[in-house]
Design an enzyme around this catalytic site. Structure first.
Site, PDB file in Angstrom:
ATOM      1  N   GLY A  13      26.154 -56.778   9.656  1.00 47.98           N
ATOM      2  CA  GLY A  13      26.603 -55.407   9.200  1.00 47.98           C
ATOM      3  C   GLY A  13      28.051 -55.427   9.492  1.00 47.98           C
ATOM      4  O   GLY A  13      28.661 -54.237   9.788  1.00 47.98           O
ATOM      5  N   ASN A  15      30.873 -55.732   7.572  1.00 43.94           N
ATOM      6  CA  ASN A  15      31.473 -55.110   6.403  1.00 43.94           C
ATOM      7  C   ASN A  15      31.200 -53.652   6.760  1.00 43.94           C
ATOM      8  O   ASN A  15      32.016 -52.869   6.641  1.00 43.94           O
ATOM      9  CB  ASN A  15      31.335 -55.606   5.098  1.00 43.94           C
ATOM     10  CG  ASN A  15      32.153 -56.830   4.629  1.00 43.94           C
ATOM     11  OD1 ASN A  15      33.370 -56.764   4.819  1.00 43.94           O
ATOM     12  ND2 ASN A  15      31.559 -58.093   4.218  1.00 43.94           N
ATOM     13  N   MET A  89      21.265 -59.505   0.814  1.00 46.99           N
ATOM     14  CA  MET A  89      20.971 -60.806   0.567  1.00 46.99           C
ATOM     15  C   MET A  89      19.826 -60.945  -0.715  1.00 46.99           C
ATOM     16  O   MET A  89      19.153 -61.992  -0.952  1.00 46.99           O
ATOM     17  CB  MET A  89      20.612 -62.026   1.601  1.00 46.99           C
ATOM     18  CG  MET A  89      21.504 -61.874   2.774  1.00 46.99           C
ATOM     19  SD  MET A  89      23.160 -62.216   2.275  1.00 46.99           S
ATOM     20  CE  MET A  89      22.925 -64.221   1.691  1.00 46.99           C
ATOM     21  N   ILE A  91      18.717 -60.363  -4.648  1.00 49.50           N
ATOM     22  CA  ILE A  91      19.323 -59.722  -5.908  1.00 49.50           C
ATOM     23  C   ILE A  91      18.716 -58.526  -6.538  1.00 49.50           C
ATOM     24  O   ILE A  91      17.439 -58.437  -6.293  1.00 49.50           O
ATOM     25  CB  ILE A  91      18.944 -61.023  -7.201  1.00 49.50           C
ATOM     26  CG1 ILE A  91      19.838 -62.267  -6.447  1.00 49.50           C
ATOM     27  CG2 ILE A  91      19.595 -60.639  -8.358  1.00 49.50           C
ATOM     28  CD1 ILE A  91      19.462 -63.574  -7.497  1.00 49.50           C
ATOM     29  N   LEU A  92      19.531 -57.598  -6.944  1.00 51.80           N
ATOM     30  CA  LEU A  92      18.885 -56.362  -7.278  1.00 51.80           C
ATOM     31  C   LEU A  92      18.435 -56.475  -8.888  1.00 51.80           C
ATOM     32  O   LEU A  92      19.111 -57.169  -9.483  1.00 51.80           O
ATOM     33  CB  LEU A  92      20.019 -55.196  -7.182  1.00 51.80           C
ATOM     34  CG  LEU A  92      20.615 -54.899  -5.878  1.00 51.80           C
ATOM     35  CD1 LEU A  92      21.891 -54.245  -5.889  1.00 51.80           C
ATOM     36  CD2 LEU A  92      19.695 -54.327  -5.148  1.00 51.80           C
ATOM     37  N   ASN A 106      29.871 -54.803  -4.645  1.00 53.73           N
ATOM     38  CA  ASN A 106      29.465 -55.877  -4.128  1.00 53.73           C
ATOM     39  C   ASN A 106      30.726 -56.919  -3.530  1.00 53.73           C
ATOM     40  O   ASN A 106      31.555 -56.633  -4.402  1.00 53.73           O
ATOM     41  CB  ASN A 106      28.440 -57.059  -4.617  1.00 53.73           C
ATOM     42  CG  ASN A 106      27.979 -58.173  -3.743  1.00 53.73           C
ATOM     43  OD1 ASN A 106      27.681 -57.853  -2.725  1.00 53.73           O
ATOM     44  ND2 ASN A 106      28.198 -59.355  -4.395  1.00 53.73           N
ATOM     45  N   HIS A 108      31.969 -60.567  -2.714  1.00 48.91           N
ATOM     46  CA  HIS A 108      31.379 -61.975  -2.760  1.00 48.91           C
ATOM     47  C   HIS A 108      32.344 -62.843  -2.201  1.00 48.91           C
ATOM     48  O   HIS A 108      33.839 -62.573  -2.735  1.00 48.91           O
ATOM     49  CB  HIS A 108      31.196 -62.239  -4.194  1.00 48.91           C
ATOM     50  CG  HIS A 108      30.468 -63.442  -4.700  1.00 48.91           C
ATOM     51  ND1 HIS A 108      29.307 -63.861  -4.206  1.00 48.91           N
ATOM     52  CD2 HIS A 108      31.217 -64.791  -5.103  1.00 48.91           C
ATOM     53  CE1 HIS A 108      29.054 -65.226  -4.359  1.00 48.91           C
ATOM     54  NE2 HIS A 108      29.994 -65.637  -5.046  1.00 48.91           N
ATOM     55  N   SER A 135      35.838 -61.437  -3.354  1.00 52.19           N
ATOM     56  CA  SER A 135      36.236 -60.499  -4.536  1.00 52.19           C
ATOM     57  C   SER A 135      35.350 -59.396  -4.334  1.00 52.19           C
ATOM     58  O   SER A 135      33.998 -59.446  -4.018  1.00 52.19           O
ATOM     59  CB  SER A 135      35.859 -61.392  -5.883  1.00 52.19           C
ATOM     60  OG  SER A 135      36.564 -62.574  -6.155  1.00 52.19           O
ATOM     61  N   ASP A 144      26.691 -61.640  -9.847  1.00 52.20           N
ATOM     62  CA  ASP A 144      27.862 -61.742  -9.375  1.00 52.20           C
ATOM     63  C   ASP A 144      28.755 -61.726 -10.868  1.00 52.20           C
ATOM     64  O   ASP A 144      30.121 -62.286 -10.857  1.00 52.20           O
ATOM     65  CB  ASP A 144      28.448 -62.944  -8.832  1.00 52.20           C
ATOM     66  CG  ASP A 144      27.607 -63.127  -7.296  1.00 52.20           C
ATOM     67  OD1 ASP A 144      27.481 -62.208  -6.600  1.00 52.20           O
ATOM     68  OD2 ASP A 144      27.382 -64.239  -6.965  1.00 52.20           O
TER      69      ASP A 144
END
Length: 214
Positions: A13, A15, A89, A91-92, A106, A108, A135, A144
Protein backbone atom coordinates in the site's frame (compact mmCIF):
# COMPACT_ATOMS: atom_id res chain seq x y z
CA UNK A 1 -14.72 19.07 -4.72
CA UNK A 2 -13.71 16.49 -2.14
CA UNK A 3 -13.14 13.23 -4.00
CA UNK A 4 -14.46 10.09 -2.39
CA UNK A 5 -11.88 7.39 -3.10
CA UNK A 6 -12.24 3.63 -2.84
CA UNK A 7 -8.78 2.05 -2.89
CA UNK A 8 -8.04 -1.44 -4.21
CA UNK A 9 -4.78 -2.93 -2.95
CA UNK A 10 -3.18 -6.35 -2.64
CA UNK A 11 0.14 -5.56 -0.98
CA UNK A 12 2.00 -3.04 1.11
CA UNK A 13 0.00 0.00 0.00
CA UNK A 14 2.78 2.50 -0.67
CA UNK A 15 0.68 4.40 -3.22
CA UNK A 16 -2.21 4.39 -0.75
CA UNK A 17 0.10 5.88 1.88
CA UNK A 18 1.18 8.62 -0.52
CA UNK A 19 -2.50 9.48 -1.05
CA UNK A 20 -3.20 9.46 2.69
CA UNK A 21 -0.15 11.68 3.32
CA UNK A 22 -1.30 14.20 0.70
CA UNK A 23 -4.78 14.31 2.25
CA UNK A 24 -3.30 14.81 5.72
CA UNK A 25 -1.04 17.58 4.44
CA UNK A 26 -4.00 19.39 2.91
CA UNK A 27 -2.59 19.15 -0.63
CA UNK A 28 -5.26 16.74 -1.90
CA UNK A 29 -8.96 17.41 -1.38
CA UNK A 30 -10.07 13.82 -1.01
CA UNK A 31 -11.36 11.24 1.45
CA UNK A 32 -10.53 7.54 1.45
CA UNK A 33 -13.92 5.92 2.06
CA UNK A 34 -12.69 2.32 1.96
CA UNK A 35 -9.73 0.06 1.27
CA UNK A 36 -10.59 -3.22 -0.45
CA UNK A 37 -8.34 -6.22 -0.89
CA UNK A 38 -8.21 -9.79 -2.15
CA UNK A 39 -5.49 -10.46 0.45
CA UNK A 40 -6.69 -10.32 4.09
CA UNK A 41 -3.07 -10.04 5.26
CA UNK A 42 -2.26 -7.09 2.99
CA UNK A 43 -0.33 -4.38 4.78
CA UNK A 44 -2.36 -1.76 2.92
CA UNK A 45 -5.43 -2.58 5.02
CA UNK A 46 -3.68 -1.48 8.19
CA UNK A 47 -3.05 2.00 6.84
CA UNK A 48 -6.70 2.91 7.52
CA UNK A 49 -9.04 2.35 10.50
CA UNK A 50 -10.75 -1.03 10.76
CA UNK A 51 -14.22 0.23 9.71
CA UNK A 52 -12.78 1.21 6.31
CA UNK A 53 -11.31 -2.23 5.58
CA UNK A 54 -12.85 -4.94 3.38
CA UNK A 55 -10.92 -8.10 2.56
CA UNK A 56 -12.03 -11.44 1.17
CA UNK A 57 -10.19 -14.37 -0.36
CA UNK A 58 -11.17 -15.29 -3.88
CA UNK A 59 -11.04 -19.00 -3.00
CA UNK A 60 -13.89 -18.49 -0.53
CA UNK A 61 -16.24 -17.73 -3.45
CA UNK A 62 -17.69 -20.08 -6.04
CA UNK A 63 -15.75 -18.37 -8.82
CA UNK A 64 -14.02 -15.16 -9.83
CA UNK A 65 -17.29 -13.59 -10.98
CA UNK A 66 -18.87 -14.14 -7.57
CA UNK A 67 -15.88 -12.51 -5.87
CA UNK A 68 -15.99 -9.53 -8.22
CA UNK A 69 -19.73 -9.12 -7.60
CA UNK A 70 -19.22 -9.09 -3.82
CA UNK A 71 -16.36 -6.61 -4.19
CA UNK A 72 -18.46 -4.38 -6.43
CA UNK A 73 -21.36 -4.43 -3.95
CA UNK A 74 -19.04 -3.46 -1.10
CA UNK A 75 -17.54 -0.61 -3.11
CA UNK A 76 -20.91 0.67 -4.31
CA UNK A 77 -22.06 0.83 -0.68
CA UNK A 78 -19.49 3.54 0.11
CA UNK A 79 -20.48 5.64 -2.96
CA UNK A 80 -17.01 6.57 -4.24
CA UNK A 81 -16.36 9.11 -6.97
CA UNK A 82 -13.35 7.10 -8.13
CA UNK A 83 -12.02 3.60 -7.61
CA UNK A 84 -8.23 3.75 -7.35
CA UNK A 85 -6.21 0.60 -8.03
CA UNK A 86 -3.04 0.92 -5.96
CA UNK A 87 -1.09 -2.28 -6.32
CA UNK A 88 -4.18 -4.43 -6.85
CA UNK A 89 -2.85 -7.61 -8.42
CA UNK A 90 -6.04 -9.12 -9.80
CA UNK A 91 -7.52 -8.36 -13.20
CA UNK A 92 -10.95 -6.80 -12.79
CA UNK A 93 -13.63 -8.66 -14.71
CA UNK A 94 -15.70 -7.05 -17.46
CA UNK A 95 -18.86 -7.03 -15.33
CA UNK A 96 -17.04 -5.14 -12.56
CA UNK A 97 -15.64 -2.57 -14.99
CA UNK A 98 -19.03 -2.07 -16.64
CA UNK A 99 -20.60 -1.36 -13.27
CA UNK A 100 -18.28 1.62 -12.73
CA UNK A 101 -17.72 2.95 -16.26
CA UNK A 102 -14.85 5.42 -16.61
CA UNK A 103 -14.52 5.68 -12.83
CA UNK A 104 -11.64 3.28 -12.21
CA UNK A 105 -8.00 4.41 -12.20
CA UNK A 106 -4.84 2.34 -12.26
CA UNK A 107 -1.16 3.15 -12.13
CA UNK A 108 1.04 0.92 -14.27
CA UNK A 109 4.85 0.76 -14.15
CA UNK A 110 5.59 1.43 -17.81
CA UNK A 111 5.10 4.09 -20.44
CA UNK A 112 1.92 2.69 -21.90
CA UNK A 113 1.15 1.40 -24.47
CA UNK A 114 4.55 -0.24 -23.94
CA UNK A 115 4.77 -3.30 -21.71
CA UNK A 116 1.26 -4.07 -20.61
CA UNK A 117 1.04 -6.74 -17.95
CA UNK A 118 3.86 -7.98 -15.72
CA UNK A 119 7.66 -7.77 -15.53
CA UNK A 120 7.72 -4.31 -17.11
CA UNK A 121 11.11 -3.26 -15.73
CA UNK A 122 12.99 -6.28 -17.04
CA UNK A 123 11.23 -5.97 -20.38
CA UNK A 124 12.34 -2.35 -20.71
CA UNK A 125 15.93 -3.32 -19.90
CA UNK A 126 15.86 -6.28 -22.30
CA UNK A 127 14.57 -4.01 -25.08
CA UNK A 128 17.44 -1.57 -24.58
CA UNK A 129 15.14 1.34 -23.73
CA UNK A 130 16.83 4.52 -22.52
CA UNK A 131 13.75 5.65 -20.57
CA UNK A 132 10.99 3.98 -18.60
CA UNK A 133 8.34 5.26 -16.23
CA UNK A 134 4.79 5.05 -14.94
CA UNK A 135 1.35 5.73 -16.39
CA UNK A 136 -1.99 6.56 -14.78
CA UNK A 137 -4.83 5.30 -16.94
CA UNK A 138 -8.54 4.61 -16.94
CA UNK A 139 -9.43 0.95 -16.55
CA UNK A 140 -11.47 -0.78 -19.20
CA UNK A 141 -12.04 -4.42 -20.13
CA UNK A 142 -8.64 -4.62 -21.88
CA UNK A 143 -5.62 -5.24 -19.67
CA UNK A 144 -3.83 -1.89 -19.19
CA UNK A 145 -5.72 -0.68 -22.23
CA UNK A 146 -7.74 2.32 -21.03
CA UNK A 147 -7.04 5.95 -21.92
CA UNK A 148 -3.76 7.16 -20.42
CA UNK A 149 -4.20 10.34 -18.39
CA UNK A 150 -0.63 11.12 -17.37
CA UNK A 151 2.88 9.71 -17.37
CA UNK A 152 6.19 10.36 -15.68
CA UNK A 153 9.51 9.22 -17.13
CA UNK A 154 12.78 8.08 -15.60
CA UNK A 155 16.06 7.17 -17.29
CA UNK A 156 17.26 3.61 -17.67
CA UNK A 157 20.84 3.82 -16.44
CA UNK A 158 23.84 1.67 -17.36
CA UNK A 159 24.02 -1.25 -14.96
CA UNK A 160 20.34 -1.11 -14.03
CA UNK A 161 18.63 -4.34 -13.12
CA UNK A 162 14.89 -4.80 -12.67
CA UNK A 163 15.11 -4.04 -8.95
CA UNK A 164 17.01 -0.77 -9.26
CA UNK A 165 14.82 0.41 -12.12
CA UNK A 166 11.66 -0.49 -10.20
CA UNK A 167 12.87 1.59 -7.24
CA UNK A 168 13.43 4.60 -9.50
CA UNK A 169 9.99 4.25 -11.06
CA UNK A 170 8.37 4.00 -7.62
CA UNK A 171 9.85 7.40 -6.75
CA UNK A 172 7.70 9.00 -9.46
CA UNK A 173 4.67 6.73 -9.10
CA UNK A 174 3.62 8.25 -5.79
CA UNK A 175 3.62 11.94 -6.81
CA UNK A 176 2.20 11.09 -10.24
CA UNK A 177 -0.87 9.37 -8.80
CA UNK A 178 -1.43 12.16 -6.28
CA UNK A 179 -1.12 14.86 -8.95
CA UNK A 180 -3.70 13.17 -11.19
CA UNK A 181 -6.09 12.91 -8.25
CA UNK A 182 -5.43 16.56 -7.42
CA UNK A 183 -6.39 17.58 -10.97
CA UNK A 184 -9.55 15.47 -10.76
CA UNK A 185 -10.49 17.12 -7.45
CA UNK A 186 -9.92 20.59 -8.88
CA UNK A 187 -12.03 19.89 -11.97
CA UNK A 188 -9.15 20.52 -14.38
CA UNK A 189 -9.11 16.92 -15.53
CA UNK A 190 -12.41 15.25 -16.34
CA UNK A 191 -13.55 12.19 -18.23
CA UNK A 192 -15.97 12.34 -21.12
CA UNK A 193 -16.97 9.26 -23.09
CA UNK A 194 -13.94 7.42 -21.76
CA UNK A 195 -11.47 10.09 -22.86
CA UNK A 196 -9.72 12.74 -20.76
CA UNK A 197 -10.37 16.46 -21.06
CA UNK A 198 -7.85 18.88 -19.56
CA UNK A 199 -9.11 22.41 -18.88
CA UNK A 200 -12.04 21.64 -21.16
CA UNK A 201 -9.97 20.48 -24.12
CA UNK A 202 -9.28 16.92 -25.30
CA UNK A 203 -6.02 15.51 -24.00
CA UNK A 204 -4.96 13.60 -27.08
CA UNK A 205 -1.62 12.61 -25.58
CA UNK A 206 -0.95 11.83 -21.92
CA UNK A 207 0.09 14.66 -19.66
CA UNK A 208 3.83 14.46 -19.07
CA UNK A 209 4.62 15.24 -15.45
CA UNK A 210 8.15 15.36 -14.08
CA UNK A 211 9.16 14.57 -10.51
CA UNK A 212 12.47 14.22 -8.70
CA UNK A 213 14.14 10.83 -8.66
CA UNK A 214 17.59 9.47 -7.94
Amino acid sequence: MTLRLAILASGRGSNLQAILDAIAAGTLDAQVVGVFSDQPAAQALHRVPAPLRWARRVKDFANREAFDAALADAIAAVTPDWIVCAGYMRILGAAFVERFPARILNIHPSLLPKYKGLHTHQRAIDAGDDEHGASVHLVNAELDGGAVLAQSRVPVLPGDDAESLAARVLQVEHPLYVEVLRMLASGRLVEQDGLPLLDGHPAYTPLRLEFAHS
